[in-house]
Design an enzyme around this catalytic site. Structure first.
Site, short mmCIF file in Angstrom:
data_model
loop_
_atom_site.label_atom_id
_atom_site.label_comp_id
_atom_site.label_asym_id
_atom_site.label_seq_id
_atom_site.Cartn_x
_atom_site.Cartn_y
_atom_site.Cartn_z
N ARG A 1 0.83 -1.21 0.00
CA ARG A 1 0.00 0.00 0.00
C ARG A 1 0.86 1.26 0.00
O ARG A 1 1.85 1.33 0.74
CB ARG A 1 -0.93 0.01 1.21
CG ARG A 1 -1.89 -1.14 1.22
CD ARG A 1 -3.10 -0.93 2.10
NE ARG A 1 -3.85 -2.18 2.19
CZ ARG A 1 -4.61 -2.67 1.21
NH1 ARG A 1 -4.77 -1.98 0.09
NH2 ARG A 1 -5.23 -3.84 1.34
N ASP A 2 0.46 2.23 -0.82
CA ASP A 2 1.16 3.52 -0.83
C ASP A 2 0.96 4.19 0.51
O ASP A 2 -0.14 4.18 1.08
CB ASP A 2 0.61 4.40 -1.96
CG ASP A 2 1.54 5.56 -2.27
OD1 ASP A 2 2.13 5.57 -3.37
OD2 ASP A 2 1.68 6.46 -1.42
N ILE A 3 2.03 4.80 1.03
CA ILE A 3 1.96 5.41 2.35
C ILE A 3 1.10 6.68 2.34
O ILE A 3 0.57 7.07 3.39
CB ILE A 3 3.40 5.70 2.87
CG1 ILE A 3 3.43 5.81 4.38
CG2 ILE A 3 4.01 6.92 2.19
CD1 ILE A 3 4.83 5.73 4.97
N ASN B 1 5.06 6.50 -13.35
CA ASN B 1 5.76 7.77 -13.48
C ASN B 1 7.20 7.49 -13.90
O ASN B 1 7.85 6.59 -13.35
CB ASN B 1 5.73 8.54 -12.16
CG ASN B 1 4.34 9.04 -11.81
OD1 ASN B 1 3.60 9.44 -12.70
ND2 ASN B 1 3.99 9.01 -10.55
N VAL C 1 10.70 8.03 -6.41
CA VAL C 1 11.45 6.83 -6.01
C VAL C 1 12.01 6.16 -7.26
O VAL C 1 11.26 5.78 -8.17
CB VAL C 1 10.54 5.85 -5.24
CG1 VAL C 1 11.33 4.60 -4.85
CG2 VAL C 1 9.96 6.52 -4.00
N HIS D 1 7.96 1.28 -10.23
CA HIS D 1 6.75 0.92 -9.51
C HIS D 1 5.53 1.27 -10.34
O HIS D 1 5.47 2.33 -10.96
CB HIS D 1 6.68 1.59 -8.13
CG HIS D 1 6.96 3.05 -8.16
ND1 HIS D 1 8.23 3.57 -8.25
CD2 HIS D 1 6.13 4.13 -8.11
CE1 HIS D 1 8.17 4.89 -8.25
NE2 HIS D 1 6.90 5.26 -8.18
N HIS E 1 1.71 2.28 -10.02
CA HIS E 1 0.66 2.71 -9.10
C HIS E 1 -0.65 2.07 -9.57
O HIS E 1 -1.07 2.29 -10.71
CB HIS E 1 0.45 4.23 -9.15
CG HIS E 1 1.60 5.05 -8.66
ND1 HIS E 1 1.62 5.66 -7.43
CD2 HIS E 1 2.78 5.38 -9.25
CE1 HIS E 1 2.75 6.33 -7.28
NE2 HIS E 1 3.46 6.19 -8.37
P1 5GP Z 1 6.49 8.29 -7.66
O1 5GP Z 1 6.21 9.76 -7.58
O2 5GP Z 1 7.98 8.00 -7.53
O3 5GP Z 1 5.87 7.64 -8.84
O4 5GP Z 1 5.75 7.65 -6.44
C1 5GP Z 1 6.36 7.22 -5.27
C2 5GP Z 1 5.26 6.78 -4.34
O5 5GP Z 1 5.85 6.11 -3.23
C3 5GP Z 1 4.42 7.93 -3.77
O6 5GP Z 1 3.05 7.74 -4.11
C4 5GP Z 1 4.69 7.85 -2.27
O7 5GP Z 1 3.52 8.16 -1.50
C5 5GP Z 1 5.13 6.43 -2.07
N1 5GP Z 1 6.04 6.24 -0.96
C6 5GP Z 1 7.10 7.01 -0.66
N2 5GP Z 1 7.73 6.53 0.42
C7 5GP Z 1 7.04 5.43 0.81
C8 5GP Z 1 7.21 4.49 1.88
O8 5GP Z 1 8.13 4.57 2.70
N3 5GP Z 1 6.29 3.49 1.97
C9 5GP Z 1 5.28 3.36 1.10
N4 5GP Z 1 4.43 2.35 1.29
N5 5GP Z 1 5.08 4.22 0.07
C10 5GP Z 1 5.96 5.24 -0.08
#
Ligand code: 5GP
Ligand code: ZN
Length: 117
Positions: free
Chosen positions: A32-34, A90, A99, A103, A105
């Site tokens: 799950r996204d945080i 992304n 990150v 990944h 979403h």
């Molecule tokens: P991005 O912008 O890189 O596509 O998305 C990164 C996602 O990782 C974001 O939606 C963010 O909320 C999620 N995220 C960042 N740090 C953590 C974490 O420590 N744990 C979890 N479960 N999600 C994270």
């Protein structure tokens, strides 16, 4: 190298950082996204470190297929396969990728407008 010691998502895959894992197999882990953007917001990542979609070709077509199939599987498990969902990857600065471990979403559980941003 398969795992990067400083990578947050490598740590989650290795269970060295906490996360609410909803699915895993030998190829992928989903958690799950945080900061969920919708009632269902799950991240699906390869177990081995792949920086992003631009690097996926080097990792092979099997992994690419596993990621997509896992997304559909998780959608089913989360109960949104009928109501609908969105899968977002992304990639790079303009997309807002934060990150640098590939990944997907998986977002659902509410009606979404399109396009976004
Ligand atoms: P991005 O912008 O890189 O596509 O998305 C990164 C996602 O990782 C974001 O939606 C963010 O909320 C999620 N995220 C960042 N740090 C953590 C974490 O420590 N744990 C979890 N479960 N999600 C994270
Ligand atoms: Zn990583």
């Amino acid at each position: 190298m398969d795992s990067h010691p400083e990578c947050l998502f490598c740590k989650i895959v290795a269970r060295a950082a906490p996360a609410q894992i909803v699915y895993h197999d030998e190829w992928v882990t989903a958690f799950r996204d945080i900061h969920p953007a919708a009632p269902v917001h799950v991240l699906i990542v390869p177990n081995r470190h792949v920086a992003g979609l631009n690097e996926l070709a080097e990792a092979g077509t099997d992994l690419a297929a596993r990621l997509l199939l896992a997304a559909a599987d998780v959608a089913h498990r989360e109960g949104v396969h009928q109501s609908g969902y969105r899968v977002i990857i992304n990639t790079g600065a303009d997309s807002g990728q934060i990150v640098l471990h590939l990944h997907l979403h998986l977002i659902g559980g509410q009606h979404m407008r399109y396009p976004i941003g």
